[in-house]
Design a protein around this motif. Structure first.
Motif, short mmCIF file in Angstrom:
data_model
loop_
_atom_site.label_atom_id
_atom_site.label_comp_id
_atom_site.label_asym_id
_atom_site.label_seq_id
_atom_site.Cartn_x
_atom_site.Cartn_y
_atom_site.Cartn_z
N LEU A 103 0.88 -1.29 -0.04
CA LEU A 103 -0.14 -0.10 0.05
C LEU A 103 0.70 1.29 -0.05
O LEU A 103 0.57 2.15 -0.84
N HIS A 104 1.94 1.27 0.86
CA HIS A 104 2.54 2.43 0.83
C HIS A 104 3.45 2.65 -0.43
O HIS A 104 3.71 3.79 -0.82
N THR A 105 3.88 1.57 -1.08
CA THR A 105 4.63 1.81 -2.37
C THR A 105 3.53 2.30 -3.42
O THR A 105 3.83 3.12 -4.14
N LEU A 106 2.39 1.89 -3.28
CA LEU A 106 1.31 2.34 -4.27
C LEU A 106 1.11 3.80 -3.99
O LEU A 106 1.09 4.59 -4.85
N LYS A 107 1.00 4.21 -2.80
CA LYS A 107 0.61 5.66 -2.54
C LYS A 107 1.83 6.48 -3.17
O LYS A 107 1.58 7.52 -3.57
N LYS A 108 3.13 6.06 -2.96
CA LYS A 108 4.33 6.57 -3.39
C LYS A 108 4.16 6.87 -5.24
O LYS A 108 4.42 7.85 -5.55
N LEU A 109 3.70 5.93 -5.67
CA LEU A 109 3.64 5.81 -7.08
C LEU A 109 2.37 6.81 -7.60
O LEU A 109 2.32 7.44 -8.74
N GLU A 110 1.22 6.73 -6.62
CA GLU A 110 0.18 7.39 -6.93
C GLU A 110 0.74 8.99 -6.94
O GLU A 110 0.57 9.98 -7.75
N ALA A 111 1.51 9.39 -6.19
CA ALA A 111 2.08 10.71 -5.74
C ALA A 111 3.02 10.93 -7.13
O ALA A 111 3.12 12.26 -7.48
N GLU A 112 3.47 9.98 -7.70
CA GLU A 112 4.36 10.28 -8.98
C GLU A 112 3.57 10.34 -10.05
O GLU A 112 4.03 10.08 -11.27
N GLY A 113 2.20 10.29 -9.99
CA GLY A 113 1.46 10.35 -11.18
C GLY A 113 0.59 9.16 -11.89
O GLY A 113 0.03 9.12 -12.53
N PHE A 114 0.91 7.82 -11.12
CA PHE A 114 0.16 6.83 -11.52
C PHE A 114 -1.46 6.82 -10.87
O PHE A 114 -1.56 7.48 -9.79
N GLN A 115 -2.34 6.24 -11.63
CA GLN A 115 -3.63 6.13 -11.37
C GLN A 115 -3.76 4.80 -10.46
O GLN A 115 -3.63 3.77 -11.03
N LEU A 116 -4.50 4.99 -9.39
CA LEU A 116 -4.55 3.63 -8.49
C LEU A 116 -6.15 3.33 -8.55
O LEU A 116 -7.03 4.03 -8.36
N THR A 117 -6.57 1.98 -8.73
CA THR A 117 -7.86 1.46 -8.24
C THR A 117 -7.72 0.51 -7.08
O THR A 117 -6.97 -0.52 -7.61
N LEU A 118 -8.33 0.80 -6.27
CA LEU A 118 -8.05 0.00 -4.92
C LEU A 118 -9.51 -0.87 -4.78
O LEU A 118 -10.46 0.05 -4.33
N LEU A 119 -9.51 -2.01 -5.00
CA LEU A 119 -10.82 -2.63 -5.03
C LEU A 119 -11.42 -2.71 -3.82
O LEU A 119 -10.52 -3.01 -2.64
N ASP A 120 -12.58 -2.52 -3.45
CA ASP A 120 -13.34 -2.73 -2.44
C ASP A 120 -13.38 -4.18 -1.77
O ASP A 120 -13.44 -4.91 -2.84
N VAL A 121 -13.17 -4.54 -0.56
CA VAL A 121 -13.01 -5.80 -0.16
C VAL A 121 -14.37 -6.20 0.34
O VAL A 121 -15.11 -5.33 1.00
N HIS A 122 -15.23 -7.08 -0.01
CA HIS A 122 -16.21 -7.52 0.47
C HIS A 122 -16.19 -7.98 2.13
O HIS A 122 -15.14 -8.15 2.65
N GLU A 123 -17.38 -7.96 2.66
CA GLU A 123 -17.28 -8.02 4.29
C GLU A 123 -17.13 -9.17 4.97
O GLU A 123 -16.53 -9.39 5.66
N ASP A 124 -16.80 -10.28 3.91
CA ASP A 124 -16.41 -11.64 4.04
C ASP A 124 -14.83 -11.82 3.71
O ASP A 124 -14.02 -12.62 3.99
N GLY A 125 -14.16 -10.55 3.55
CA GLY A 125 -12.83 -10.42 3.24
C GLY A 125 -12.30 -10.95 1.87
O GLY A 125 -10.96 -11.52 1.89
N LEU A 126 -13.25 -10.95 1.03
CA LEU A 126 -12.75 -11.31 -0.11
C LEU A 126 -12.95 -10.77 -1.50
O LEU A 126 -13.89 -9.71 -1.50
N ILE A 127 -12.31 -10.84 -2.54
CA ILE A 127 -12.39 -9.92 -3.67
C ILE A 127 -12.79 -10.94 -4.95
O ILE A 127 -12.49 -12.06 -4.62
N THR A 128 -13.56 -10.56 -5.88
CA THR A 128 -13.87 -11.53 -7.04
C THR A 128 -13.09 -11.13 -8.23
O THR A 128 -12.57 -10.09 -8.51
N PRO A 129 -12.90 -12.09 -9.12
CA PRO A 129 -12.29 -11.92 -10.38
C PRO A 129 -12.86 -10.82 -10.96
O PRO A 129 -12.51 -10.27 -12.05
N GLU A 130 -14.36 -10.91 -10.94
CA GLU A 130 -15.11 -10.08 -11.59
C GLU A 130 -15.04 -8.58 -11.56
O GLU A 130 -14.83 -7.74 -12.34
#
Ligand SMILES: *Cc1c(COP(=O)(O)O)cnc(C)c1O
Length: 395
Positions: A103-130
């Motif tokens: 996460l902190h590496t991604l924040k550093k990249l975002e400050a350098e101009g990268f766009q981040l999409t941080l996926l929401d985690v479902h309440e069961d602690g999982l994300i889906t391929p969709e």
């Protein structure tokens, strides 16, 4: 003492210690030296690399030794970002509950101009391929999603996400620090392009890890210097650590299946037992989790006080929340799965390993409920909840 904080670090195994000792003594050579002592060291390094490659299902020349999981995560992300930028691709997909090394590496990249999409985690602690499919863009240069979460233990659908990334020709990295040595991993069959691991999470030594990067993926060094690790990671190799890590991984993989079964049974007892406490909730999916991970939130208590009282009773556990510079921030993982601040503060993580026994689980089930009651009896928040001045978040 009962040590139930194996997600933080594990005790080194006898095998891992014994494997290391010869390289602290007469096998002290530098693998880059041309003389006999150096060449023996080079041979040991090559053996260790082959062992780890075999355990992960890749080629030895796809492995790079690092100082641990954090360095491997940093190098994977920064390399993919740099290669992406060279092609005008500056979008990165990850999740809200990654380890801070990601996460902190991604924040550093975002400050350098990268766009981040941080996926929401479902309440069961999982994300889906969709979710990943929907987030992919033509300019996505990296997808990085952890294999298993270090706080709540949930295991993501890594092979499916990897297949999707492969189809879209987007490099896929996974922080597998909690998974390696505990879950079956085969990077080729699971469509993983880059993977981070760390020895001290599977009974190896601290300060040593691996970055796997598929042949052909661009990799850039974080540390400049000598030509070690094919020019991708300078510095004289930590040979005792590397040899010990290989031995620890081989041992963990050999006992993985039996150990997972044994730990699952202990995990079930802990989950059932702690679920019986009123206004308690398991964090993360009940079954799609690491076999040794038990994570709960208890309403009306402070996780830190709980840890101190448990420590008095000889139980070493952890709470999700991390003390950051004096202020008590609740865990970003628990917030990501939708726990409100006040509930996220009342968390407890028990993470078991091969050293934990049935007797220890029995002792924890005997000692934890009264300690929670003791804390609630002293808590003004709990009093308000009981009086109905406040309403319970966890029913
Ligand atoms: C422990 C851990 C790390 C950091 O590994 P170190 O070797 O301690 O740098 C990274 N990611 C996860 C998921 C971890 O559990």
């Amino acid at each position: 003492m009962i040590y139930a904080d194996n997600a933080a670090t594990t005790k080194m195994s006898r095998t891992a210690i014994d494997a290391m000792l010869p390289y602290l003594e007469n096998g002290f050579g530098n693998p880059s030296s041309l003389h006999t002592i150096g060449q023996r060291a080079a041979e040991a390094l090559s053996q260790a690399r082959a062992t780890i490659a075999h355990c992960l299902g890749c080629r030895p020349d796809e492995l790079y030794f690092t100082s641990g999981g954090s360095e491997a995560d940093n190098q994977a992300l920064l390399s993919a970002a740099r290669a992406g930028r060279a092609r005008g691709h500056t979008h990165i997909i990850s999740t809200a509950f990654e380890h801070h090394a990601v996460l902190h590496t991604l924040k550093k990249l975002e400050a350098e101009g990268f766009q981040l999409t941080l996926l929401d985690v479902h309440e069961d602690g999982l994300i889906t391929p969709e979710q990943v499919a929907q987030a992919l863009r033509p300019d996505t240069c990296l997808v990085t999603i952890m294999y298993a979460n270090n706080e709540i233990g949930t295991i993501q659908p890594i092979p499916e996400i990897g297949a999707l990334c492969k189809e879209h020709k987007v490099p896929f990295h996974t922080d597998a620090v909690q998974a390696v040595g505990h879950l079956p991993i085969h990077v080729k069959e699971q469509n993983i392009d880059m993977l981070s691991l760390s020895a001290h999470k599977f009974h190896g030594p601290k300060g040593v890890g691996v970055l796997y990067a598929r042949k052909g993926l661009p990799l850039y060094p974080l540390i400049e210097g000598g030509a070690q690790e094919r020019g991708k990671r300078a510095g004289t190799e930590n040979l005792p650590g590397i040899v010990s890590m290989a031995a620890a991984l081989e041992e963990s993989c050999a006992q993985m299946e039996a150990e997972a079964q044994r730990l699952s049974a202990l995990q079930t007892q802990l989950i059932d037992g702690l679920s019986a406490i009123p206004h308690a909730a398991l964090n993360g999916h009940r079954t799609r989790r690491l076999p040794g991970n038990v994570s709960f939130c208890f309403e009306g208590i402070e996780g830190e006080s709980l840890l101190l009282l448990l420590d008095d009773r000889g139980i070493c556990a952890s709470s999700g929340s991390a003390c950051t510079s004096g202020s008590l921030d609740p865990s970003h993982v628990l917030l990501a799965i939708g726990r409100p601040h006040e509930v996220a503060h009342g968390s407890l993580r028990l993470s078991l390993s091969r050293h934990n026994t049935q007797e220890e689980v029995d002792a924890m089930l005997r000692d934890i409920p009264p300690v929670i009651q003791q804390l609630r009896d002293m808590s003004p928040v709990w009093r308000d909840l009981q009086k109905g001045v406040r309403s319970y978040v966890i029913q």
